[in-house]
Scaffold this active site. Structure first.
Site, PDB file in Angstrom:
ATOM      1  N   ILE A   1       0.865  -1.185   0.000  1.00  0.00           N
ATOM      2  CA  ILE A   1       0.000   0.000   0.000  1.00  0.00           C
ATOM      3  C   ILE A   1       0.897   1.228   0.000  1.00  0.00           C
ATOM      4  O   ILE A   1       1.626   1.467   0.971  1.00  0.00           O
ATOM      5  CB  ILE A   1      -0.917   0.015   1.243  1.00  0.00           C
ATOM      6  CG1 ILE A   1      -1.767  -1.262   1.296  1.00  0.00           C
ATOM      7  CG2 ILE A   1      -1.797   1.269   1.232  1.00  0.00           C
ATOM      8  CD1 ILE A   1      -2.500  -1.471   2.603  1.00  0.00           C
ATOM      9  N   GLU A   2       0.841   1.964  -1.107  1.00  0.00           N
ATOM     10  CA  GLU A   2       1.680   3.162  -1.207  1.00  0.00           C
ATOM     11  C   GLU A   2       0.912   4.393  -0.746  1.00  0.00           C
ATOM     12  O   GLU A   2      -0.304   4.354  -0.553  1.00  0.00           O
ATOM     13  CB  GLU A   2       2.155   3.344  -2.657  1.00  0.00           C
ATOM     14  CG  GLU A   2       3.099   2.237  -3.095  1.00  0.00           C
ATOM     15  CD  GLU A   2       3.633   2.411  -4.505  1.00  0.00           C
ATOM     16  OE1 GLU A   2       4.560   1.685  -4.858  1.00  0.00           O
ATOM     17  OE2 GLU A   2       3.101   3.262  -5.257  1.00  0.00           O
TER      18      GLU A   2
ATOM     19  N   ALA B   1       1.154   8.945  -1.070  1.00  0.00           N
ATOM     20  CA  ALA B   1       1.782  10.096  -1.729  1.00  0.00           C
ATOM     21  C   ALA B   1       3.017  10.543  -0.949  1.00  0.00           C
ATOM     22  O   ALA B   1       3.997  11.001  -1.527  1.00  0.00           O
ATOM     23  CB  ALA B   1       0.789  11.240  -1.856  1.00  0.00           C
TER      24      ALA B   1
ATOM     25  N   TYR C   1       5.822   9.107   0.269  1.00  0.00           N
ATOM     26  CA  TYR C   1       6.397   7.791  -0.021  1.00  0.00           C
ATOM     27  C   TYR C   1       6.827   6.978   1.200  1.00  0.00           C
ATOM     28  O   TYR C   1       6.665   5.770   1.242  1.00  0.00           O
ATOM     29  CB  TYR C   1       7.609   7.932  -0.946  1.00  0.00           C
ATOM     30  CG  TYR C   1       7.278   8.304  -2.369  1.00  0.00           C
ATOM     31  CD1 TYR C   1       5.967   8.499  -2.785  1.00  0.00           C
ATOM     32  CD2 TYR C   1       8.293   8.465  -3.298  1.00  0.00           C
ATOM     33  CE1 TYR C   1       5.676   8.850  -4.093  1.00  0.00           C
ATOM     34  CE2 TYR C   1       8.009   8.818  -4.609  1.00  0.00           C
ATOM     35  CZ  TYR C   1       6.694   9.015  -5.002  1.00  0.00           C
ATOM     36  OH  TYR C   1       6.412   9.356  -6.297  1.00  0.00           O
TER      37      TYR C   1
ATOM     38  N   CYS D   1       4.839  -2.368   3.007  1.00  0.00           N
ATOM     39  CA  CYS D   1       5.096  -3.536   2.160  1.00  0.00           C
ATOM     40  C   CYS D   1       4.025  -4.611   2.358  1.00  0.00           C
ATOM     41  O   CYS D   1       3.444  -4.732   3.440  1.00  0.00           O
ATOM     42  CB  CYS D   1       6.453  -4.139   2.492  1.00  0.00           C
ATOM     43  SG  CYS D   1       7.834  -3.014   2.341  1.00  0.00           S
TER      44      CYS D   1
ATOM     45  N   GLU E   1       4.420  -7.730   2.748  1.00  0.00           N
ATOM     46  CA  GLU E   1       4.798  -8.683   3.797  1.00  0.00           C
ATOM     47  C   GLU E   1       4.280  -8.234   5.162  1.00  0.00           C
ATOM     48  O   GLU E   1       3.748  -9.016   5.933  1.00  0.00           O
ATOM     49  CB  GLU E   1       6.328  -8.827   3.866  1.00  0.00           C
ATOM     50  CG  GLU E   1       6.958  -9.395   2.611  1.00  0.00           C
ATOM     51  CD  GLU E   1       7.401  -8.330   1.610  1.00  0.00           C
ATOM     52  OE1 GLU E   1       6.697  -7.311   1.430  1.00  0.00           O
ATOM     53  OE2 GLU E   1       8.470  -8.528   1.005  1.00  0.00           O
TER      54      GLU E   1
ATOM     55  N   CYS F   1      12.344  -6.457   1.933  1.00  0.00           N
ATOM     56  CA  CYS F   1      13.269  -5.399   2.344  1.00  0.00           C
ATOM     57  C   CYS F   1      13.752  -5.673   3.776  1.00  0.00           C
ATOM     58  O   CYS F   1      13.212  -6.533   4.483  1.00  0.00           O
ATOM     59  CB  CYS F   1      12.588  -4.034   2.247  1.00  0.00           C
ATOM     60  SG  CYS F   1      11.409  -3.701   3.564  1.00  0.00           S
TER      61      CYS F   1
HETATM   62 ZN   LIG Z   1       9.380  -4.559   3.105  1.00  0.00          ZN
END
Ligand SMILES: [Zn+2]
Length: 128
Positions: free
Chosen positions: A45-46, A48, A50, A55, A57, A88
């Protein structure tokens, strides 16, 4: 491979459909198989802003944890890219909190995947 792992891999592939990634266009789906045999799936889920991006996971993990499932056996991770993507560092640390013996399945397709030990991906985790 046992049926539950096939179901897990399919869940990770399906989960990426719900990815909210308008900025990177990098869709990720993750599915966790808990110690009790339950599957929890999530997508990235992004935002604006950032740095607030979450993530797939950790989305899957948070769904499991908040449902009372604190121990994980496997996590399957699928993306919309040709190559597999490793979790990550933040996700590796987060997952270690709940299952240091976790197996990480990097999914290319239902029939193409690689399995790693979380310990090999993050040999030295942060501990208080
Ligand atoms: Zn991650």
């Amino acid at each position: 491979m046992e049926n539950k792992l096939i179901e897990l891999i399919k869940s990770s592939i399906k989960a990426k459909r719900n990815s909210y990634s308008p900025y990177s266009k990098f869709k990720v789906g993750a599915a966790i198989l808990t110690k009790h045999g339950k599957i929890f799936a999530g997508a990235n889920i992004e935002c604006a802003s950032y740095s607030l991006t979450i993530c797939a996971e950790r989305v899957a993990a948070v769904k499991a944890i908040s449902s009372g499932e604190l121990k994980f056996k496997y996590i399957a991770i699928a993306t919309n890219k040709k190559q597999v993507a490793f979790p990550c560092g933040a996700c590796l640390q987060f997952l270690t909190e709940f299952s240091s013996n976790l197996k990480v399945i990097l999914v290319k397709s239902e029939k193409e995947y690689k399995i790693f030990d979380l310990k090999d991906l993050l040999p030295q985790n942060f501990v208080l």
